[in-house]
Design an enzyme around this catalytic site. Structure first.
Site, PDB file in Angstrom:
ATOM      1  CE  LYS A   3      -4.119   1.417  -0.512  1.00 46.02           C
ATOM      2  NZ  LYS A   3      -4.841   1.052  -1.704  1.00 46.02           N
ATOM      3  CB  SER A  45      -7.801   1.200  -3.981  1.00 45.76           C
ATOM      4  OG  SER A  45      -7.614   1.081  -2.582  1.00 45.76           O
TER       5      SER A  45
END
Length: 608
Positions: free
Chosen positions: A209, A405
């Site tokens: 991430k 995402s």
């Protein structure tokens, strides 16, 4: 001291007062009438412009015409439908999106008045998946027996990818082809934070991430470098495969050309077979005249692609069909609120899904996703509305440039997912980020103290260091959101949460890679998704209906006119600092405005 004698002030006569009041009234009436007249003129201009764009603005296509494929103003798939509250006369549907361009090119295949397409000095602002979709449509146009020719004074890599579909490619004698492979640059801000005293407190889940990595380090992590390398190689492979087919050059040869910058001069580009002819624009136009069988003194009849869009839309295929396939566009960052063409919100999506769900003529829905994600809460709310819609009608997803995402969150429960090979998707991860000004405030002499009734009453303050207890609570929320995210993906994709976690952790994938790991069902564009949705909806005779519609207030009308006093602050800043610098400023602004847990793509990838 002697005082100066005071004389009584002379009072105005009653007649003077009367005439003064009358004069004031007359001046007031005059000013009002002037302003009213001015507003009437503005309304007239706007109404005339609206009427013109809806009726008289349609260009008549002449015989033996050539389409000019100028895409400099085309950025989004969907350019929107706008309704102005209380001012229906201003309602508009610009039809300036890529889907409109592709539909127009499809119509041109059977339009006897259109003989070919010219791509002159193209400067596209499209993403790779959009470029692929447009290129495929141009290839289909070429197969109809009509010509496509291209000329440029210098091809950027992305422009060359699109132009390489042409029958004949021309390059200016002093031009070049920028063919060198792909790269992506990531900016890091750790030292900047140390120097300014402004720190970003980061809480995340997912080793990949990397949206927050620039705030934690001054260099790229091995995990981030790994995923970027795999992603760029996958996208590049798709690009050279298409160029190889069109130009009949082996992929290995194309890679060799890129390594040695073997197209940096017109002569090298021609020798490498990336172009066909070295010529000036007037020579290029003479060749088009020859193809059209025109005399030297005759002018080429051209029509711009956006003008042709308006003409083609009037005779859209199956426009009178009883059945419809709804296409709902989710393009832009996911946020709360009402939404716009470049912003995805729960309110806009809920309204569009509800309209399509309750419309009996709509047999299936295609959700076109081009989003890097955003708010986790908003993503969950949209996911829920799609779940409700699926119980009534089939929902198929078509991924554009990016569906990552939160963009993947809202796509994962579809009946089937289509993506282009160059689509960027995945990034199943969660993070939270909080600005902290403690060090800065201490440096400039600002100090704060708190008084609370309970241990955690104060929550988080930007002027105090992040407490361990507060960090633990936020981390708990991040972990819970990640657990929900992977459970949604597992249910939608028929995988276990352990499987999703292994391909998640915030890692991004290309469409080509995503199909191998089960995040995507099929490689294909919007048209393939529409056909599959029609199959699920059990219809063969249908028209498409684009959603959503956006409501605008009156102030937007003045902005559309381009009046100086109506220029937005964003437009003003962009004009003053330039587009590249504005993007950096906008990224920092978005970062500081983030609220709640985020499911957002790790970075912006601009392929050059």
């Amino acid at each position: 001291m002697n005082e100066i004698p005071k004389h009584p002030q002379r009072q105005p006569s009653a007649s003077a007062v009367f005439f003064k009041n009358v004069l004031s009234t007359v001046v007031g009436i005059f000013v009002f009438c002037f302003l009213f007249f001015f507003l009437i003129i503005i309304f007239g201009v706007i109404a005339a412009a609206a009427g013109s764009s809806n009726k008289e603005g349609v260009v008549t296509v002449e015989d033996n015409s050539v389409i000019e494929l100028d895409l400099s103003e085309v950025t989004n798939d969907y350019s929107g439908k706008f309704k102005y509250k209380d001012f229906a006369m201003f309602d508009s549907e610009p039809k300036e999106g890529l889907v409109d361009v592709i539909r127009a090119i499809d119509a041109a295949k059977t339009d006897d008045k259109i003989k070919g397409i010219t791509i002159t000095n193209s400067n596209i602002a499209l993403g790779m998946a959009q470029s692929k979709a447009l290129r495929d449509e141009l290839d289909a146009f070429k197969k109809s027996g009509k010509f496509i020719v291209a000329y440029s004074e210098g091809y950027s890599q992305k422009d060359y990818y699109l132009n390489s579909v042409a029958d004949t490619i021309y390059l200016n004698p002093v031009g070049e082809v920028d063919f060198k492979g792909l790269s992506s640059e990531v900016m890091f801000y750790k030292d900047l934070q140390d120097k300014t005293g402004v720190k970003m407190e980061v809480i995340r889940h997912g080793k990949y991430k990397s949206a927050v990595e620039p705030f934690l380090s001054n260099e790229m992590s091995p995990a981030n470098r790994e995923q970027l390398t795999v992603l760029l190689n996958s996208v590049w492979s798709s690009i050279v495969t298409d160029i190889s087919k069109s130009r009949k050059i082996p992929v290995d040869s194309l890679n060799s050309i890129a390594d040695r910058l073997g197209a940096r001069t017109p002569e090298l580009a021609k020798s490498a077979k990336l172009i066909d002819k070295i010529a000036y624009q007037d020579q290029y136009e003479s060749a088009i005249k020859k193809a059209l069988k025109l005399k030297k003194d005759e002018e080429i009849t051209t029509v711009s692609i956006l003008d042709y869009v308006q003409s083609a839309s009037l005779k859209a295929e199956n426009a009178g069909a009883a059945d419809e396939i709804a296409i709902i566009y989710a393009q832009g960052e996911i946020r709360s609120g009402e939404g716009d063409v470049n912003v995805v919100t729960e309110e806009g999506m809920r309204k569009a899904l509800k309209e399509a769900r309750e419309d009996e003529s709509v047999k299936a829905i295609v959700l076109r996703v081009d989003s890097p994600g955003g708010s986790a809460l908003t993503s969950e709310l949209i996911w829920r509305d799609i779940e409700l819609t699926k119980k009534v009608k089939p929902v198929v997803v078509s991924m554009g440039n990016v569906a990552a995402s939160g963009g993947y969150y809202i796509a994962c429960n579809a009946s089937r997912i289509f993506a282009e090979e160059g689509t960027i998707t995945g990034s199943i991860g969660v993070f939270g980020m909080l600005p902290n000004f403690t060090e800065l405030s201490n440096r400039i002499g600002i100090h704060t103290e708190e008084v609370s009734t309970h241990k955690n009453a104060s929550g988080y303050s930007v002027f105090s260091p992040l407490k361990n207890e507060t960090r633990a609570f936020i981390q708990e929320g991040v972990e819970k959101t990640y657990g929900t995210f992977i459970s949604r993906v597992a249910a939608g994709r028929k995988l276990t949460t352990a499987q999703v976690d292994s391909i998640g952790q915030g890692r991004v994938w290309s469409g080509r890679e995503a199909i191998k790991i089960g995040l995507v069902d099929e490689i294909g564009g919007l048209d393939a998704a529409i056909k599959h949705a029609a199959k699920l909806g059990k219809t063969t005779d249908y028209a498409v209906h684009d959603y959503p519609e956006f409501e605008k207030d009156f102030s937007k009308i003045f902005g559309a006119l381009g009046l100086p006093f109506a220029q937005s602050k964003e437009e003003f800043i962009k004009e003053e600092v330039g587009a590249e610098n504005y993007r950096v400023i906008e990224r920092i602004r978005r970062t500081t405005q983030m609220k709640g847990t985020q499911v957002l793509m790790p970075y912006e990838i601009n392929i050059r």
